[in-house]
Design a protein around this motif. Structure first.
Motif, PDB file in Angstrom:
ATOM      1  N   GLN A  52       0.798  -1.403  -0.019  1.00 17.96           N
ATOM      2  CA  GLN A  52       0.006   0.066   0.091  1.00 17.96           C
ATOM      3  C   GLN A  52       0.919   1.115  -0.174  1.00 17.96           C
ATOM      4  O   GLN A  52       0.581   2.320  -0.743  1.00 17.96           O
ATOM      5  CB  GLN A  52      -0.919  -0.206   1.140  1.00 17.96           C
ATOM      6  N   SER A  53       1.845   1.121   0.834  1.00 17.54           N
ATOM      7  CA  SER A  53       2.763   2.344   0.832  1.00 17.54           C
ATOM      8  C   SER A  53       3.863   2.512  -0.200  1.00 17.54           C
ATOM      9  O   SER A  53       4.014   3.774  -0.810  1.00 17.54           O
ATOM     10  CB  SER A  53       3.583   2.451   2.145  1.00 17.54           C
ATOM     11  N   ALA A  54       4.257   1.459  -0.800  1.00 20.21           N
ATOM     12  CA  ALA A  54       5.216   1.300  -1.850  1.00 20.21           C
ATOM     13  C   ALA A  54       4.493   2.017  -3.247  1.00 20.21           C
ATOM     14  O   ALA A  54       5.369   2.783  -3.908  1.00 20.21           O
ATOM     15  CB  ALA A  54       5.881   0.177  -2.044  1.00 20.21           C
ATOM     16  N   PHE A  55       3.263   1.461  -3.411  1.00 21.68           N
ATOM     17  CA  PHE A  55       2.583   1.861  -4.737  1.00 21.68           C
ATOM     18  C   PHE A  55       1.665   2.924  -4.521  1.00 21.68           C
ATOM     19  O   PHE A  55       0.785   3.307  -5.221  1.00 21.68           O
ATOM     20  CB  PHE A  55       1.980   0.560  -5.312  1.00 21.68           C
ATOM     21  N   ASN A  56       1.498   3.563  -3.401  1.00 18.39           N
ATOM     22  CA  ASN A  56       0.691   4.500  -2.959  1.00 18.39           C
ATOM     23  C   ASN A  56      -0.775   4.156  -3.479  1.00 18.39           C
ATOM     24  O   ASN A  56      -1.585   4.797  -4.268  1.00 18.39           O
ATOM     25  CB  ASN A  56       1.000   5.953  -3.885  1.00 18.39           C
ATOM     26  N   LEU A  57      -1.376   2.965  -2.835  1.00 15.38           N
ATOM     27  CA  LEU A  57      -2.685   2.711  -3.158  1.00 15.38           C
ATOM     28  C   LEU A  57      -3.729   3.280  -2.242  1.00 15.38           C
ATOM     29  O   LEU A  57      -3.560   3.047  -1.110  1.00 15.38           O
ATOM     30  CB  LEU A  57      -2.625   1.169  -3.335  1.00 15.38           C
ATOM     31  N   ASN A  58      -4.932   3.283  -2.740  1.00 18.00           N
ATOM     32  CA  ASN A  58      -6.083   3.516  -1.796  1.00 18.00           C
ATOM     33  C   ASN A  58      -6.466   2.156  -1.402  1.00 18.00           C
ATOM     34  O   ASN A  58      -6.001   1.142  -1.879  1.00 18.00           O
ATOM     35  CB  ASN A  58      -7.419   4.251  -2.258  1.00 18.00           C
ATOM     36  N   ASN A  59      -7.580   2.012  -0.594  1.00 17.24           N
ATOM     37  CA  ASN A  59      -7.991   0.922  -0.079  1.00 17.24           C
ATOM     38  C   ASN A  59      -8.629  -0.070  -0.994  1.00 17.24           C
ATOM     39  O   ASN A  59      -8.358  -1.363  -1.075  1.00 17.24           O
ATOM     40  CB  ASN A  59      -8.878   1.089   0.992  1.00 17.24           C
ATOM     41  N   GLU A  60      -9.201   0.486  -1.861  1.00 16.06           N
ATOM     42  CA  GLU A  60     -10.022  -0.201  -3.070  1.00 16.06           C
ATOM     43  C   GLU A  60      -8.988  -0.724  -3.932  1.00 16.06           C
ATOM     44  O   GLU A  60      -9.051  -1.965  -4.019  1.00 16.06           O
ATOM     45  CB  GLU A  60     -11.204   0.620  -3.965  1.00 16.06           C
ATOM     46  N   GLN A  61      -7.795  -0.261  -4.099  1.00 21.67           N
ATOM     47  CA  GLN A  61      -6.886  -0.624  -5.099  1.00 21.67           C
ATOM     48  C   GLN A  61      -6.055  -1.826  -4.474  1.00 21.67           C
ATOM     49  O   GLN A  61      -5.715  -2.630  -4.950  1.00 21.67           O
ATOM     50  CB  GLN A  61      -5.835   0.376  -5.304  1.00 21.67           C
ATOM     51  N   VAL A  62      -5.900  -1.671  -3.061  1.00 23.66           N
ATOM     52  CA  VAL A  62      -5.345  -2.723  -2.109  1.00 23.66           C
ATOM     53  C   VAL A  62      -6.084  -4.014  -2.345  1.00 23.66           C
ATOM     54  O   VAL A  62      -5.501  -5.077  -2.578  1.00 23.66           O
ATOM     55  CB  VAL A  62      -4.984  -2.334  -0.993  1.00 23.66           C
ATOM     56  N   LEU A  63      -7.329  -3.917  -2.102  1.00 23.59           N
ATOM     57  CA  LEU A  63      -8.173  -5.020  -2.255  1.00 23.59           C
ATOM     58  C   LEU A  63      -8.178  -5.767  -3.706  1.00 23.59           C
ATOM     59  O   LEU A  63      -8.250  -6.995  -3.719  1.00 23.59           O
ATOM     60  CB  LEU A  63      -9.773  -4.667  -2.002  1.00 23.59           C
ATOM     61  N   VAL A  64      -8.173  -4.864  -4.757  1.00 26.91           N
ATOM     62  CA  VAL A  64      -8.242  -5.670  -5.945  1.00 26.91           C
ATOM     63  C   VAL A  64      -6.853  -6.202  -6.049  1.00 26.91           C
ATOM     64  O   VAL A  64      -6.912  -7.409  -6.788  1.00 26.91           O
ATOM     65  CB  VAL A  64      -8.180  -4.542  -7.095  1.00 26.91           C
ATOM     66  N   LEU A  65      -5.729  -5.843  -5.575  1.00 28.79           N
ATOM     67  CA  LEU A  65      -4.498  -6.234  -5.924  1.00 28.79           C
ATOM     68  C   LEU A  65      -4.368  -7.680  -4.948  1.00 28.79           C
ATOM     69  O   LEU A  65      -3.772  -8.587  -5.710  1.00 28.79           O
ATOM     70  CB  LEU A  65      -3.221  -5.445  -5.303  1.00 28.79           C
ATOM     71  N   ILE A  66      -4.680  -7.629  -3.625  1.00 28.06           N
ATOM     72  CA  ILE A  66      -4.270  -8.878  -2.914  1.00 28.06           C
ATOM     73  C   ILE A  66      -5.598  -9.785  -3.233  1.00 28.06           C
ATOM     74  O   ILE A  66      -5.295 -11.074  -2.726  1.00 28.06           O
ATOM     75  CB  ILE A  66      -4.292  -8.659  -1.595  1.00 28.06           C
ATOM     76  N   CYS A  67      -6.659  -9.652  -3.831  1.00 25.48           N
ATOM     77  CA  CYS A  67      -7.709 -10.472  -4.015  1.00 25.48           C
ATOM     78  C   CYS A  67      -7.330 -11.104  -5.424  1.00 25.48           C
ATOM     79  O   CYS A  67      -8.112 -11.961  -5.886  1.00 25.48           O
ATOM     80  CB  CYS A  67      -8.906  -9.984  -3.764  1.00 25.48           C
ATOM     81  N   GLY A  68      -6.432 -10.481  -6.290  1.00 24.38           N
ATOM     82  CA  GLY A  68      -6.160 -11.010  -7.558  1.00 24.38           C
ATOM     83  C   GLY A  68      -4.968 -11.057  -7.770  1.00 24.38           C
ATOM     84  O   GLY A  68      -4.194 -12.072  -7.228  1.00 24.38           O
ATOM     85  N   PRO A  69      -4.192 -10.417  -8.732  1.00 25.58           N
ATOM     86  CA  PRO A  69      -2.913 -10.844  -9.291  1.00 25.58           C
ATOM     87  C   PRO A  69      -1.767 -10.896  -7.932  1.00 25.58           C
ATOM     88  O   PRO A  69      -0.613 -11.373  -8.254  1.00 25.58           O
ATOM     89  CB  PRO A  69      -2.545  -9.599 -10.496  1.00 25.58           C
ATOM     90  N   GLY A  70      -2.028  -9.896  -7.067  1.00 25.69           N
ATOM     91  CA  GLY A  70      -0.955  -9.846  -6.204  1.00 25.69           C
ATOM     92  C   GLY A  70      -1.054 -10.686  -4.866  1.00 25.69           C
ATOM     93  O   GLY A  70      -0.279 -10.637  -3.878  1.00 25.69           O
ATOM     94  N   ALA A  71      -2.116 -11.665  -4.853  1.00 27.66           N
ATOM     95  CA  ALA A  71      -2.257 -12.429  -3.804  1.00 27.66           C
ATOM     96  C   ALA A  71      -1.252 -13.601  -3.423  1.00 27.66           C
ATOM     97  O   ALA A  71      -0.798 -13.820  -2.237  1.00 27.66           O
ATOM     98  CB  ALA A  71      -3.479 -13.493  -4.228  1.00 27.66           C
ATOM     99  N   LYS A  72      -0.300 -13.770  -4.543  1.00 25.37           N
ATOM    100  CA  LYS A  72       0.683 -14.924  -4.167  1.00 25.37           C
ATOM    101  C   LYS A  72       1.846 -14.387  -3.854  1.00 25.37           C
ATOM    102  O   LYS A  72       2.721 -15.094  -2.888  1.00 25.37           O
ATOM    103  CB  LYS A  72       1.161 -15.568  -5.614  1.00 25.37           C
ATOM    104  N   ILE A  73       2.059 -13.081  -3.974  1.00 25.38           N
ATOM    105  CA  ILE A  73       3.408 -12.291  -3.229  1.00 25.38           C
ATOM    106  C   ILE A  73       3.411 -12.235  -1.825  1.00 25.38           C
ATOM    107  O   ILE A  73       4.485 -11.666  -1.208  1.00 25.38           O
ATOM    108  CB  ILE A  73       3.915 -11.091  -4.086  1.00 25.38           C
ATOM    109  N   LEU A  74       2.222 -12.403  -1.066  1.00 23.16           N
ATOM    110  CA  LEU A  74       1.868 -12.286   0.191  1.00 23.16           C
ATOM    111  C   LEU A  74       2.770 -13.337   0.852  1.00 23.16           C
ATOM    112  O   LEU A  74       3.061 -13.338   1.923  1.00 23.16           O
ATOM    113  CB  LEU A  74       0.724 -12.223   0.527  1.00 23.16           C
TER     114      LEU A  74
END
Length: 385
Positions: free
Chosen positions: A240-262
C-alpha cells in the motif's frame, strides 16, 4: 643424637617417597581405567544404528528405490515396526498400481509408519472432499506428502469442518489438500487466527463481505493459511505504501494478481522491488512506468536480482526494446531457456520481434506451437513463390 636424627630423616624421606609413589601409581591406574571406559563409551555412541534387514528386503521386492528413500527419510530404516505390506495391500485395494506404490514409498518412506486403521480413517476423510478413490491415488502419485505428512486425523477433520464453515467449497478444499497440505496439519487455532485476521483486513479496507474476501484470497493463494499473520500484514502495508494505493486498489491487488506475493518474506519483497526499480531506472524508465509494470504483473517481485537482470538482458540482446518489455511484463514469467528457444524459432520463421507483438513469448505451449506452425507455413509459401 645426630646419627639418630639423620636416620629418622632418612626413614621419613623413604616412607614419604613410597607414599608418593603409591599415590602416583594409583593415579596412573585409575586414569587409565577411566580413559578406557570413556573410550568404550565414545565408540558405542559413534556406532550407527542397524537398519531393518527385513524391511530392506521387502522394499527391494516391491521395487522401491531404496537409495532415494534412505536419502529422504533415513530414520524410517532403523525402525523395527513398519507397515509396508499393509500399506501395499491398502493402496492396491484403492486402485493404485504396484509401480505407483513403489514410487510413493520411494519419495515419502514415512508412509510405511501409518497403521491400517489410521490409513482407512484418513482415506474416508479425504473422500468427503475428493470424489473418487482413483482421484486420491492420482494426488498421492503427484504429492505423497499431502496425504501421509500427518497422522492426526482428528485435527484434519476439525480443520475440514472449520474451512467448510467459512464458505470454502469442496473444490477449494481439494485444491488445498493437493497444493498446501500443511493447512490441514496446522492446529485449528492457527487456521482460525488467519481467517479472522483476513476478515479483519477486509473490513479495515472497506470491504463489506469478509467471508467472500477470505474465499477469494484463499482461492488465489492456497498457501496463505500456512503463512504467519505478521508476514501477511507487513506485506500488505508495504504494498500500500510503496505503490501509493488506496483501500480499493489494495483489495483488488491482494484478491487478484498480488495474492501470491503475500507469501514472500518482507525483506525479500523489499529487496527484489528495489532491484527491479534500480535496473529499470538504469534503462531509462520513469517511476510511473515502473509502478504500472509491477502492478500489472506482481509476480515479477518473486525474481531475485540476477534472474531479473538476466531475463532483461536476454530480451534486449535480441533487439526487444525496454518499452516492449514494460508493456508485456508477463513474458518474464518464462524461463530464460524458454525465451531463448522461442526467440530463435520465431526469428527463423521470419518473425520480427522488434516491431511485432512479443506476448507470444509467454503463451501456453499449445497456443505458441499453433502460432509457430502458422508462421512456418506462411514462410514456406512465400519461399515457394
Amino acid at each position: 643424637m645426630a646419627p639418630r636424627n639423620l636416620l629418622y630423616m632418612r626413614s621419613n624421606f623413604l616412607f614419604g617417597s613410597r607414599c608418593w609413589m603409591i599415590r602416583f601409581s594409583a593415579e596412573i591406574l585409575f586414569k587409565s581405567v577411566s580413559f578406557r571406559l570413556f573410550g568404550m563409551k565414545c565408540d558405542h555412541a559413534d556406532s550407527e544404528p542397524l537398519e531393518n534387514e527385513e524391511l530392506l528386503n521387502n522394499l527391494l521386492t516391491m521395487g522401491v528405490d531404496v537409495d532415494m528413500a534412505r536419502k529422504r527419510q533415513p530414520g524410517v530404516f532403523n525402525r523395527t515396526g513398519t507397515n509396508e505390506q499393509n500399506l501395499k495391500t491398502f493402496l492396491l485395494s484403492k486402485g493404485a498400481s504396484k509401480e505407483v506404490i513403489a514410487s510413493i514409498i520411494s519419495r515419502y518412506p514415512r508412509a510405511m509408519t501409518r497403521t491400517p486403521e489410521s490409513l482407512s480413517n484418513r482415506w474416508d476423510l479425504w473422500r468427503r472432499i475428493v470424489t473418487s478413490d482413483l482421484e486420491i491415488v492420482a494426488i498421492l502419485e503427484r504429492s505423497p506428502e499431502s496425504f501421509f505428512r500427518s497422522s492426526n486425523n482428528l485435527n484434519l477433520e476439525k480443520n475440514m469442518e472449520f474451512l467448510y464453515s467459512v464458505g470454502l467449497t469442496r473444490k477449494c478444499l481439494c485444491r488445498l489438500l493437493t497444493n498446501a497440505p500443511r493447512t490441514f496439519s496446522n492446529s485449528l487455532d492457527l487456521n482460525k487466527q488467519m481467517v479472522e485476521f483476513l476478515q479483519g483486513v477486509s473490513l479495515s479496507l472497506g470491504h463489506n463481505d469478509p467471508t467472500g474476501f477470505v474465499k477469494k484470497i484463499i482461492f488465489k493463494n492456497p498457501f496463505i493459511l500456512i503463512q504467519s499473520t505478521k508476514r501477511v500484514k507487513t506485506n500488505i502495508e508495504f504494498l500500500q505504501s510503496a505503490f501509493n494505493l488506496n483501500n480499493e486498489q489494495v483489495l483488488v491487488l491482494i484478491c487478484g494478481p498480488g495474492a501470491k506475493i503475500l507469501d514472500l518474506s518482507n525483506d525479500c519483497m523489499r529487496r527484489n522491488y528495489t532491484n527491479i526499480k534500480e535496473r529499470l531506472f538504469s534503462l531509462g524508465c520513469t517511476a510511473e512506468e515502473i509502478r504500472k509494470f509491477v502492478l500489472s504483473c506482481p509476480d515479477v517481485i518473486f525474481l531475485g536480482q540476477k534472474k531479473f537482470s538476466d531475463k532483461i538482458d536476454c530480451l534486449i540482446e535480441e533487439k526487444i526494446s525496454i518499452s516492449q518489455i514494460i508493456e508485456n511484463p508477463q513474458i518474464l514469467d518464462s524461463s530464460i531457456s524458454t525465451l531463448k528457444s522461442r526467440i530463435k524459432e520465431l526469428v527463423n520463421a521470419g518473425y520480427n520481434l522488434s516491431t511485432s507483438n512479443i506476448s507470444l513469448l509467454s503463451w501456453s505451449q499449445k497456443r505458441y506451437n499453433a502460432k509457430l506452425k502458422k508462421l512456418n507455413t506462411g514462410q514456406n509459401v512465400v519461399l515457394g513463390n
